[in-house]
Design a protein around this motif. Structure first.
Motif, PDB file in Angstrom:
ATOM      1  N   UNK A  19      -4.094 -14.632  -6.107  1.00 55.36           N
ATOM      2  CA  UNK A  19      -4.324 -14.172  -7.346  1.00 55.36           C
ATOM      3  C   UNK A  19      -5.066 -12.778  -7.175  1.00 55.36           C
ATOM      4  N   UNK A  20      -5.356 -12.123  -8.538  1.00 52.73           N
ATOM      5  CA  UNK A  20      -6.360 -10.851  -8.388  1.00 52.73           C
ATOM      6  C   UNK A  20      -5.297  -9.588  -7.841  1.00 52.73           C
ATOM      7  N   UNK A  21      -6.240  -8.538  -7.540  1.00 49.01           N
ATOM      8  CA  UNK A  21      -5.829  -7.326  -6.912  1.00 49.01           C
ATOM      9  C   UNK A  21      -4.960  -7.648  -5.576  1.00 49.01           C
ATOM     10  N   UNK A  22      -4.888  -8.549  -4.896  1.00 46.45           N
ATOM     11  CA  UNK A  22      -4.288  -8.740  -3.639  1.00 46.45           C
ATOM     12  C   UNK A  22      -2.662  -8.852  -4.002  1.00 46.45           C
ATOM     13  N   UNK A  23      -2.225  -9.511  -5.384  1.00 43.41           N
ATOM     14  CA  UNK A  23      -1.185  -9.601  -5.701  1.00 43.41           C
ATOM     15  C   UNK A  23      -0.437  -8.174  -5.755  1.00 43.41           C
ATOM     16  N   UNK A  24      -1.131  -7.183  -6.186  1.00 40.18           N
ATOM     17  CA  UNK A  24      -0.446  -5.803  -6.456  1.00 40.18           C
ATOM     18  C   UNK A  24      -0.332  -5.290  -5.078  1.00 40.18           C
ATOM     19  N   UNK A  25      -1.344  -5.552  -4.300  1.00 34.88           N
ATOM     20  CA  UNK A  25      -1.175  -4.776  -2.964  1.00 34.88           C
ATOM     21  C   UNK A  25       0.166  -5.469  -2.076  1.00 34.88           C
ATOM     22  N   UNK A  26       0.211  -6.963  -2.191  1.00 29.96           N
ATOM     23  CA  UNK A  26       1.345  -7.638  -1.401  1.00 29.96           C
ATOM     24  C   UNK A  26       2.666  -7.163  -2.046  1.00 29.96           C
ATOM     25  N   UNK A  27       2.634  -6.996  -3.355  1.00 27.48           N
ATOM     26  CA  UNK A  27       4.007  -6.851  -4.095  1.00 27.48           C
ATOM     27  C   UNK A  27       4.375  -5.393  -4.245  1.00 27.48           C
ATOM     28  N   UNK A  28       3.577  -4.524  -4.630  1.00 29.54           N
ATOM     29  CA  UNK A  28       3.847  -3.157  -5.030  1.00 29.54           C
ATOM     30  C   UNK A  28       3.583  -2.137  -3.821  1.00 29.54           C
ATOM     31  N   UNK A  29       2.388  -2.620  -2.835  1.00 25.87           N
ATOM     32  CA  UNK A  29       2.113  -1.578  -2.004  1.00 25.87           C
ATOM     33  C   UNK A  29       2.872  -1.848  -0.480  1.00 25.87           C
ATOM     34  N   UNK A  30       2.633  -3.080  -0.283  1.00 21.53           N
ATOM     35  CA  UNK A  30       3.226  -3.455   1.034  1.00 21.53           C
ATOM     36  C   UNK A  30       4.835  -3.819   0.813  1.00 21.53           C
ATOM     37  N   UNK A  31       5.165  -4.114  -0.559  1.00 25.52           N
ATOM     38  CA  UNK A  31       6.522  -4.835  -0.879  1.00 25.52           C
ATOM     39  C   UNK A  31       6.871  -5.986  -0.053  1.00 25.52           C
ATOM     40  N   UNK A  32       5.862  -6.789   0.298  1.00 21.06           N
ATOM     41  CA  UNK A  32       6.504  -8.154   0.550  1.00 21.06           C
ATOM     42  C   UNK A  32       7.237  -9.011  -0.153  1.00 21.06           C
ATOM     43  N   UNK A  33       7.955  -9.971   0.235  1.00 22.92           N
ATOM     44  CA  UNK A  33       8.708 -10.874  -0.686  1.00 22.92           C
ATOM     45  C   UNK A  33       8.875 -12.192   0.151  1.00 22.92           C
ATOM     46  N   UNK A  34       9.528 -12.998  -0.435  1.00 19.58           N
ATOM     47  CA  UNK A  34      10.016 -14.342  -0.025  1.00 19.58           C
ATOM     48  C   UNK A  34      10.438 -14.215   1.548  1.00 19.58           C
ATOM     49  N   UNK A  35       9.983 -15.079   2.311  1.00 22.07           N
ATOM     50  CA  UNK A  35      10.518 -14.984   3.615  1.00 22.07           C
ATOM     51  C   UNK A  35       9.315 -14.108   4.633  1.00 22.07           C
ATOM     52  N   UNK A  36       8.750 -13.349   4.142  1.00 23.94           N
ATOM     53  CA  UNK A  36       7.754 -12.530   4.917  1.00 23.94           C
ATOM     54  C   UNK A  36       6.511 -13.285   5.208  1.00 23.94           C
ATOM     55  N   UNK A  37       6.037 -13.086   6.620  1.00 22.04           N
ATOM     56  CA  UNK A  37       4.747 -13.567   7.244  1.00 22.04           C
ATOM     57  C   UNK A  37       3.532 -12.953   6.869  1.00 22.04           C
ATOM     58  N   UNK A  38       2.496 -13.605   6.283  1.00 23.25           N
ATOM     59  CA  UNK A  38       1.070 -12.896   6.322  1.00 23.25           C
ATOM     60  C   UNK A  38       0.094 -13.962   6.992  1.00 23.25           C
ATOM     61  N   UNK A  39      -1.167 -13.365   7.273  1.00 26.74           N
ATOM     62  CA  UNK A  39      -2.148 -14.226   7.908  1.00 26.74           C
ATOM     63  C   UNK A  39      -3.280 -14.053   6.832  1.00 26.74           C
ATOM     64  N   UNK A  40      -3.795 -15.414   6.735  1.00 28.66           N
ATOM     65  CA  UNK A  40      -4.593 -15.604   5.630  1.00 28.66           C
ATOM     66  C   UNK A  40      -5.999 -16.162   6.284  1.00 28.66           C
ATOM     67  N   UNK A  41      -7.035 -15.758   6.001  1.00 26.39           N
ATOM     68  CA  UNK A  41      -8.201 -16.188   6.495  1.00 26.39           C
ATOM     69  C   UNK A  41      -9.333 -16.560   5.648  1.00 26.39           C
ATOM     70  N   UNK A  42     -10.005 -17.484   5.637  1.00 23.54           N
ATOM     71  CA  UNK A  42     -10.995 -17.973   4.666  1.00 23.54           C
ATOM     72  C   UNK A  42     -12.443 -17.962   5.076  1.00 23.54           C
ATOM     73  N   UNK A  43     -12.880 -17.180   6.200  1.00 23.62           N
ATOM     74  CA  UNK A  43     -13.937 -16.886   6.628  1.00 23.62           C
ATOM     75  C   UNK A  43     -14.487 -17.893   7.557  1.00 23.62           C
ATOM     76  N   UNK A  44     -13.857 -18.877   7.817  1.00 23.21           N
ATOM     77  CA  UNK A  44     -14.446 -20.193   8.512  1.00 23.21           C
ATOM     78  C   UNK A  44     -14.124 -19.849   9.816  1.00 23.21           C
ATOM     79  N   UNK A  45     -13.270 -18.683  10.511  1.00 22.24           N
ATOM     80  CA  UNK A  45     -13.103 -18.628  11.955  1.00 22.24           C
ATOM     81  C   UNK A  45     -11.817 -19.324  12.311  1.00 22.24           C
ATOM     82  N   UNK A  46     -10.920 -19.744  11.450  1.00 21.44           N
ATOM     83  CA  UNK A  46      -9.612 -20.104  11.381  1.00 21.44           C
ATOM     84  C   UNK A  46      -8.626 -18.944  10.650  1.00 21.44           C
ATOM     85  N   UNK A  47      -7.640 -19.041  11.219  1.00 25.65           N
ATOM     86  CA  UNK A  47      -6.546 -18.177  10.442  1.00 25.65           C
ATOM     87  C   UNK A  47      -5.189 -18.984  10.460  1.00 25.65           C
ATOM     88  N   UNK A  48      -4.516 -18.827   9.294  1.00 18.94           N
ATOM     89  CA  UNK A  48      -3.533 -19.520   8.978  1.00 18.94           C
ATOM     90  C   UNK A  48      -2.378 -18.351   8.619  1.00 18.94           C
TER      91      UNK A  48
END
Length: 250
Positions: A19-48
């Motif tokens: 949610x928040x400002x990342x939604x605009x970045x993903x949708x409008x700036x990067x123009x990513x959509x269903x089926x695209x892959x991203x990497x999510x990090x929660x500051x734990x040292x793991x990446x998803x």
């Protein structure tokens, strides 16, 4: 793949909701959509790795398809006590230090700092945090470097001596009795240090009295060679040399 640090509570088992400002970045700036892959990090040292399932106006949701340890974190933990600099030079040190692998930054108020107020320094904290975040995402870090509150010189020395190896690069170190180089210090330890604290001065460097005070706290003055480095690059050069010597750039 694009990488994003997110709060841990955005993750629920194998699902993520952004949610928040990342939604605009993903949708409008990067123009990513269903089926695209991203990497999510929660500051734990793991990446998803996440496959986007839905891109809405208010949120983006996806499915975790892989989880792995982030490979961008160094074994050697470097804390940079960086003298506060004029203009955007301090921001440069934060950005490039994050890319290198520094794990902690401490804005340092010393005698020759143009900005000598702790309150004035901490007003810049939000912007500095954003610079660190963006650099960490770009450089494939798995954890965000910590940005500690600004501190005066003596308390900084007191804090640094509580653990690890502490070094203070100084342009006059070559002329000191018993002067030593960074390489000599690193190769002279029985075991490679797990943590290293680096003290780097502002424009004009540290005063002799400050260096002597640091020595009393066990901080070792070192030389970085015959050339004089700018305040915003000295810490980066020293950090890169440490990581190389200890095998973290292999």
């Amino acid at each position: 793949m694009h990488r994003f640090f997110v709060p841990p509570d955005w993750l629920e088992e194998d699902r993520v909701t952004i949610v928040g400002s990342l939604v605009h970045q993903i949708r409008n700036v990067l123009r990513l959509g269903p089926g695209d892959h991203i990497v999510i990090l929660d500051n734990s040292g793991w990446e998803r790795e996440v496959e986007i399932a839905r891109v809405g106006q208010e949120d983006v949701s996806g499915q975790v398809v892989d989880k792995r340890l982030a490979s961008g974190e160094p074994r050697t933990k470097i804390t940079l006590y960086q003298g506060v600099l004029k203009g955007r030079r301090f921001e440069f040190a934060l950005q490039k230090g994050t890319e290198l692998g520094i794990v902690e930054f401490v804005p340092l108020i010393s005698d020759r700092c143009v900005i000598a107020s702790l309150d004035d320094v901490d007003k810049k904290r939000e912007r500095w945090q954003r610079i660190i975040l963006e650099a960490a995402e770009q450089s494939r870090r798995g954890r965000l470097p910590r940005l500690r509150p600004a501190v005066l010189f003596r308390p900084a020395c007191e804090s640094a001596r509580r653990g690890g190896l502490s070094l203070i690069p100084w342009e006059e170190a070559r002329d000191m009795e018993g002067a030593t180089s960074l390489r000599s210090v690193l190769r002279g330890t029985e075991q490679p240090p797990f943590s290293v604290s680096l003290f780097v001065g502002p424009e004009g460097g540290f005063t002799p009295d400050e260096v002597e005070l640091a020595r009393q706290y066990g901080v070792i003055p070192i030389s970085l060679g015959p050339r004089i480095l700018r305040a915003e690059t000295a810490g980066l050069v020293a950090a890169a040399a440490i990581l190389y010597e200890l095998g973290d750039l292999e």
